[in-house]
Design an enzyme around this catalytic site. Sequence first.
Site: not given
Ligand code: ADE
Length: 343
Positions: A40, A85, A123, A141, A200
């Site tokens: 993450e 970053y 998040y 996200d 979708c």
């Molecule tokens: N972006 C951030 N976390 C993610 C996840 N677990 N799976 C896919 N895209 C992501």
Amino acid sequence: MTPPSPVRALRARLLAYYDAHARDLPWRRTRDPYRIWVSEVMLQQTRVAVVTQRYERFLARFPDVASLARASAETVLRGMGRLGYYSRARNLHAAARAVERSPRRRMPESARGLAELPGIGAYTAGAVASIAFGERVPAVDGNAERVLARLLAHGRRKSTAVSEIARALVDCERPGDVNQALMDLGAVVCTARTPRCAACPLGAHCRGRALGAPERFPAKRARPSVAKLDVVFAWIPSGGGVWLERRPLAGLWSGLWQLPAEEGPRARGRLAERLGVDLGRVRVRVHHALTHRSVEARVYVPSDAPHVRRRTLGARSRDPLAAPLSALARKAIVAMRSRAASR
Ligand code: ADE
């Protein structure tokens, strides 16, 4: 607010989509909270494809919280590679140390506990808690936010309605999968410019689609204003290496290394003053675009290098490209090297 259609039906569709089409990503083959947390952190502002290449290498080097906590900040920075970053790497490291200092020496198992660690916001806390521990918390996200905003035909970002439906959807047995299904749907189907509504699973429930213009939601972010930043570097060779210095621990490219530099107004004059030598003429120019800044760097080679005031410098490096450099310094060094090679 009443959801536009039964949350239960939406959730069932999301999970069926996830069961059939979940992207096969390395961090989805584990429930280890540390591994999920690392993914993450890496995924913040970096594309899945780039993270996938780096992820296993990072974990081979730092397989658990303890090994990360034991490492030096420098090694961790380097382990993150050029993911930009760098405050992320520093926070990750600081958080690992905080976990190691905690009485149980284990990661907190709730979003609330995780959010107390350095660099872990709502998040990331939600993602780790829901995926690793099955806590019923949302992790919205940018991709998931787009899916939900379109579903509700909601223009505003950070809307309460979006948060509410996210919370309702994860109130089930598989909160981590619901969160990740939304992320995948946003990344693969409900894309920003050309959503593939026909593919979708939520299409029948989607207000944005019903209105005929899903891409109108959510409203576009205001374009950030881009300021110019001038940076002046000095290339000071010495004993087969080149001098580098470390950037301050706060601000842009914090804690990373660069060629000796000054930036902003009168940067050239201030650098010459600090080094105590004349900088001569520009040898190379490089550009770097950041979200809020357009950076231009000029590299000078003082003709009087032996007389540079050494005490104003950091460390001499024989292999500067192996150092944890700022993206701008890396570009400058590469440009200087290719200039030397072509002469
Ligand atoms: N972006 C951030 N976390 C993610 C996840 N677990 N799976 C896919 N895209 C992501």
